[in-house]
Design an enzyme around this catalytic site. Structure first.
Site, PDB file in Angstrom:
ATOM      1  N   CYS A  44      55.142  27.177  40.547  1.00  0.00           N
ATOM      2  CA  CYS A  44      54.907  28.280  41.637  1.00  0.00           C
ATOM      3  C   CYS A  44      56.142  28.254  42.362  1.00  0.00           C
ATOM      4  O   CYS A  44      56.689  29.183  42.711  1.00  0.00           O
ATOM      5  CB  CYS A  44      53.947  27.566  42.511  1.00  0.00           C
ATOM      6  N   CYS A  49      55.418  31.941  41.771  1.00  0.00           N
ATOM      7  CA  CYS A  49      55.017  32.627  43.076  1.00  0.00           C
ATOM      8  C   CYS A  49      56.267  32.775  43.933  1.00  0.00           C
ATOM      9  O   CYS A  49      56.297  33.849  44.534  1.00  0.00           O
ATOM     10  CB  CYS A  49      53.680  31.852  43.931  1.00  0.00           C
ATOM     11  N   LYS A  52      59.525  35.033  42.822  1.00  0.00           N
ATOM     12  CA  LYS A  52      58.723  36.341  42.323  1.00  0.00           C
ATOM     13  C   LYS A  52      58.068  36.970  43.720  1.00  0.00           C
ATOM     14  O   LYS A  52      58.574  38.061  43.977  1.00  0.00           O
ATOM     15  CB  LYS A  52      57.402  36.031  41.628  1.00  0.00           C
ATOM     16  N   ALA A 177      49.011  43.357  30.634  1.00  0.00           N
ATOM     17  CA  ALA A 177      48.821  44.021  31.666  1.00  0.00           C
ATOM     18  C   ALA A 177      48.180  43.406  32.772  1.00  0.00           C
ATOM     19  O   ALA A 177      47.156  43.773  33.303  1.00  0.00           O
ATOM     20  CB  ALA A 177      47.998  45.390  31.210  1.00  0.00           C
ATOM     21  N   TYR A 179      48.311  39.932  35.835  1.00  0.00           N
ATOM     22  CA  TYR A 179      49.279  39.653  36.944  1.00  0.00           C
ATOM     23  C   TYR A 179      50.616  39.734  36.849  1.00  0.00           C
ATOM     24  O   TYR A 179      51.552  40.500  37.457  1.00  0.00           O
ATOM     25  CB  TYR A 179      49.144  38.235  37.558  1.00  0.00           C
ATOM     26  N   GLU A 183      53.186  42.783  38.361  1.00  0.00           N
ATOM     27  CA  GLU A 183      54.169  42.532  39.486  1.00  0.00           C
ATOM     28  C   GLU A 183      55.510  42.812  39.136  1.00  0.00           C
ATOM     29  O   GLU A 183      56.197  43.517  39.783  1.00  0.00           O
ATOM     30  CB  GLU A 183      53.810  41.000  39.806  1.00  0.00           C
ATOM     31  N   ARG A 200      47.367  45.521  24.649  1.00  0.00           N
ATOM     32  CA  ARG A 200      46.616  45.457  23.484  1.00  0.00           C
ATOM     33  C   ARG A 200      45.248  46.390  23.799  1.00  0.00           C
ATOM     34  O   ARG A 200      44.500  46.665  22.841  1.00  0.00           O
ATOM     35  CB  ARG A 200      46.191  43.995  22.842  1.00  0.00           C
ATOM     36  N   HIS A 438      43.059  49.398  66.702  1.00  0.00           N
ATOM     37  CA  HIS A 438      43.647  50.734  66.473  1.00  0.00           C
ATOM     38  C   HIS A 438      45.193  50.867  66.800  1.00  0.00           C
ATOM     39  O   HIS A 438      45.265  50.359  68.046  1.00  0.00           O
ATOM     40  CB  HIS A 438      42.711  51.896  67.051  1.00  0.00           C
ATOM     41  N   GLU A 443      41.844  48.195  60.317  1.00  0.00           N
ATOM     42  CA  GLU A 443      40.437  48.567  60.959  1.00  0.00           C
ATOM     43  C   GLU A 443      39.716  49.261  60.140  1.00  0.00           C
ATOM     44  O   GLU A 443      38.382  49.389  60.313  1.00  0.00           O
ATOM     45  CB  GLU A 443      40.863  49.635  62.040  1.00  0.00           C
TER      46      GLU A 443
HETATM   47  P1  NDP Z   1      46.827  37.607  32.537  1.00  0.00           P
HETATM   48  O1  NDP Z   1      45.921  36.508  32.059  1.00  0.00           O
HETATM   49  O2  NDP Z   1      46.783  37.951  33.826  1.00  0.00           O
HETATM   50  O3  NDP Z   1      46.960  38.721  31.804  1.00  0.00           O
HETATM   51  C1  NDP Z   1      47.238  38.557  30.465  1.00  0.00           C
HETATM   52  C2  NDP Z   1      47.660  39.904  29.707  1.00  0.00           C
HETATM   53  O4  NDP Z   1      47.940  39.712  28.339  1.00  0.00           O
HETATM   54  C3  NDP Z   1      46.555  40.746  29.506  1.00  0.00           C
HETATM   55  O5  NDP Z   1      46.762  42.158  29.931  1.00  0.00           O
HETATM   56  C4  NDP Z   1      46.040  40.637  28.127  1.00  0.00           C
HETATM   57  O6  NDP Z   1      45.290  41.434  27.701  1.00  0.00           O
HETATM   58  C5  NDP Z   1      47.385  40.325  27.461  1.00  0.00           C
HETATM   59  N1  NDP Z   1      47.216  39.416  26.133  1.00  0.00           N
HETATM   60  C6  NDP Z   1      46.507  38.000  26.243  1.00  0.00           C
HETATM   61  N2  NDP Z   1      46.970  37.444  24.983  1.00  0.00           N
HETATM   62  C7  NDP Z   1      47.629  38.622  24.357  1.00  0.00           C
HETATM   63  C8  NDP Z   1      48.089  38.455  23.125  1.00  0.00           C
HETATM   64  N3  NDP Z   1      47.925  37.330  22.143  1.00  0.00           N
HETATM   65  N4  NDP Z   1      48.715  39.652  22.621  1.00  0.00           N
HETATM   66  C9  NDP Z   1      48.954  40.581  23.503  1.00  0.00           C
HETATM   67  N5  NDP Z   1      48.299  40.835  24.701  1.00  0.00           N
HETATM   68  C10 NDP Z   1      47.886  39.583  25.280  1.00  0.00           C
HETATM   69  O7  NDP Z   1      48.169  36.583  32.362  1.00  0.00           O
HETATM   70  P2  NDP Z   1      49.541  36.654  33.183  1.00  0.00           P
HETATM   71  O8  NDP Z   1      50.540  36.165  31.883  1.00  0.00           O
HETATM   72  O9  NDP Z   1      49.930  37.960  33.716  1.00  0.00           O
HETATM   73  O10 NDP Z   1      49.555  35.581  34.197  1.00  0.00           O
HETATM   74  C11 NDP Z   1      49.106  34.102  33.738  1.00  0.00           C
HETATM   75  C12 NDP Z   1      48.051  33.560  34.992  1.00  0.00           C
HETATM   76  O11 NDP Z   1      49.309  33.099  36.127  1.00  0.00           O
HETATM   77  C13 NDP Z   1      47.206  34.607  35.441  1.00  0.00           C
HETATM   78  O12 NDP Z   1      45.955  34.403  34.911  1.00  0.00           O
HETATM   79  C14 NDP Z   1      47.176  33.985  36.952  1.00  0.00           C
HETATM   80  O13 NDP Z   1      46.082  33.001  37.046  1.00  0.00           O
HETATM   81  C15 NDP Z   1      48.304  33.205  37.265  1.00  0.00           C
HETATM   82  N6  NDP Z   1      49.253  34.179  38.102  1.00  0.00           N
HETATM   83  C16 NDP Z   1      48.825  34.640  39.330  1.00  0.00           C
HETATM   84  C17 NDP Z   1      49.695  35.294  39.919  1.00  0.00           C
HETATM   85  C18 NDP Z   1      49.156  35.835  41.728  1.00  0.00           C
HETATM   86  O14 NDP Z   1      48.158  35.025  42.138  1.00  0.00           O
HETATM   87  N7  NDP Z   1      49.456  36.917  42.005  1.00  0.00           N
HETATM   88  C19 NDP Z   1      50.816  36.198  39.718  1.00  0.00           C
HETATM   89  C20 NDP Z   1      51.242  35.608  38.291  1.00  0.00           C
HETATM   90  C21 NDP Z   1      50.554  34.743  37.514  1.00  0.00           C
HETATM   91  P3  NDP Z   1      43.679  41.926  27.590  1.00  0.00           P
HETATM   92  O15 NDP Z   1      43.538  42.389  29.141  1.00  0.00           O
HETATM   93  O16 NDP Z   1      43.460  42.682  26.624  1.00  0.00           O
HETATM   94  O17 NDP Z   1      42.973  40.509  27.869  1.00  0.00           O
END
Ligand code: NDP
Length: 449
Positions: A44, A49, A52, A177, A179, A183, A200, A438, A443
């Site tokens: 973090c 966090c 970022k 796609a 977090y 971001e 994917r 307001h 609101e």
């Molecule tokens: P996420 O779990 O949010 O997203 C992972 C993405 O990668 C999904 O779109 C998933 O696709 C895809 N994916 C997963 N495995 C594969 C693979 N083997 N091949 C191709 N695509 C894949 O993970 P992030 O890496 O973005 O973040 C990790 C974690 O960190 C988050 O889950 C969150 O808990 C934490 N985080 C929190 C933040 C916040 O609070 N603002 C900011 C950043 C991170 P599909 O949709 O098909 O499963």
């Protein structure tokens, strides 16, 4: 407390959870050491966090400077100097790293600046070969980015490296796609890069409300971000001049200057020696724990991302606090995982608490949904055609609020307070009974229909 052991508590990993657990245990009178192979602060603070969010602030100026002209400011053409922002952010990370170390030291926690591996229920070995014993071992080693396995994947980076880039690339492909992907798509796009996001599957931000996600796709597309769905990597070729050509299923190859993987994170348990203490892992490599954070070995506990519950900093901190109070403070308590608010710091940001409309329909059957779909006043004057969307999901009979979902400027700042009301089981009528403040965006929460 320590008698036959070197320490009462040996924490592995000085991230948000490990630091909280260590200092609270020390405050309860325990003799504590924390081992950290990288930098105190963890994901973090060092590469997540905090830096970022600072980049998000930096990125926002791109739009704010543009909008300022509509508000009468004579803004000359500005250019962006990435090294200045990068170095200022990294300097702030250094400041926080020092502050965390000072906190630990002030509480009398010893910092072991080495990788340690577990050698038994009460023992670890440092990389330098020193054997250390502890009555309790806390595993708080976090998680690491997962990179899909395919030819040429070594040419990509993860968010870990994104904070240290020499320059902002002209064309970026972000894989995933979730977090991090959304971001960083916003960050790179605002800094002037051409961003393509590939996933994917055909959804972004799985787990968030469908309407809110659609709104983000629409706004992101309008800002110039391309989406490629149902795309799986085939290979990445490095071309002369350093460009990368990415081949994927269902789409034409694309040539970019940077590929960033944001494809999820996995627990850092490999090679940690946990099997020597009889600590069981789940199929994803996460430490299996009970409601008190205890692993399958009585003297080994685990908190935070390594346990694969909810991967959020405030959760790791609460788990660390509960662990230390329960095991060392004679004040047992557990973390409540219900109604945990979360946010995605995309452009614009998303914030949510509770059930999505889909989840509520599946769980409760009868639900009532209220929405407010509006163009924030500031966007109107700025000529920015971006609409915010707030959604309130209520239990059909009682109209108790079971979910709140928002996309729009400052949504995370607004949702934190509203999440208290949702957690407190308030109803739509309670919101309606509150006079609007307001003119604000917030609101809309008490004016939903
Ligand atoms: P996420 O779990 O949010 O997203 C992972 C993405 O990668 C999904 O779109 C998933 O696709 C895809 N994916 C997963 N495995 C594969 C693979 N083997 N091949 C191709 N695509 C894949 O993970 P992030 O890496 O973005 O973040 C990790 C974690 O960190 C988050 O889950 C969150 O808990 C934490 N985080 C929190 C933040 C916040 O609070 N603002 C900011 C950043 C991170 P599909 O949709 O098909 O499963």
């Amino acid at each position: 407390m320590a008698d036959q052991y070197d320490y009462d508590l040996l924490t592995i990993g000085a991230g948000s959870g490990g630091v909280r657990a260590s200092r609270v245990a020390a405050a309860h009178g325990a003799k504590v050491a924390v081992a950290e192979e990288h930098r105190v602060g963890g994901t973090c603070v060092i590469r997540g966090c905090v830096p970022k969010k600072l980049l998000i602030y930096g990125a926002h100026f791109a739009e704010d400077l543009k909008d300022a002209r509509r508000f009468g400011w004579n803004v000359p053409d500005c250019d962006f100097d990435w090294p200045t922002l990068r170095d200022n952010v990294l300097a702030d990370v250094d400041r926080l790293n020092t502050a965390y170390e000072t906190t630990l030291t002030n509480y009398g926690v010893e910092i072991i600046r080495e990788r340690v591996t577990v050698t038994g229920p009460h023992s670890v070995r440092t990389a330098g070969g020193r054997e250390i014993t502890a009555r309790v071992i806390l595993v708080a080693v976090g998680a690491h980015p997962v990179i899909p396995d395919f030819p040429g994947n070594e040419h990509g980076i993860t968010s870990n490296e994104a904070f240290h880039l020499e320059s902002i690339p002209k064309r970026v492909l972000i894989a995933g796609a979730g977090y991090i992907a959304n971001e960083f798509a916003g960050i790179f796009n605002e800094f002037g890069a051409k961003v393509t996001l590939m996933n994917r599957s055909d959804v972004i931000l799985r787990g968030y409300d469908a309407q809110i996600r659609d709104r983000l796709v629409n706004i992101s597309t309008a800002k110039g971000i391309d989406f490629r769905f149902n795309a799986t990597f085939q290979r990445i070729d490095r071309e002369e001049g350093g460009h990368l050509t990415v081949h994927m299923t269902n789409h034409d190859p694309i040539t970019v200057d940077l590929v960033m993987f944001a494809t999820g994170r996995a627990p850092n348990t490999r090679g940690l020696g946990l099997e020597s203490a009889g600590v069981e892992l789940d199929a994803n490599g996460a430490v299996k724990v009970d409601a008190d954070n205890r692993s399958t070995c009585d003297s080994v506990y685990a908190i935070g991302d390594v346990t694969n519950r909810i991967q959020l900093t405030p959760i790791a901190i609460r788990e660390g606090q509960a662990f230390a109070d329960t095991v060392f403070g004679n004040k047992p308590h557990r973390v409540d995982y219900t109604f945990v608010p979360s946010a995605v710091f995309s452009h614009p940001p998303i914030a949510a608490v509770g059930m999505t409309e889909g989840e509520a329909k599946n769980t409760l059957g009868q639900v009532k949904v209220y929405t407010s779909d509006f163009r924030p006043m500031k966007n109107v004057l700025a000529g920015r055609n971006e609409r915010a969307l707030y959604k309130m999901i209520c239990d059909g009979d009682s109209e108790r609020i079971v979910g709140l979902h928002m996309i729009g400027p400052d949504a995370p700042e607004i949702l934190q307070a509203a999440a208290i009301a949702v957690k407190a089981k308030l109803t739509k009528a309670d919101f309606d009974a509150t006079v609007a403040l307001h003119p604000t965006m917030a609101e809309e929460l008490v004016l939903m229909r």
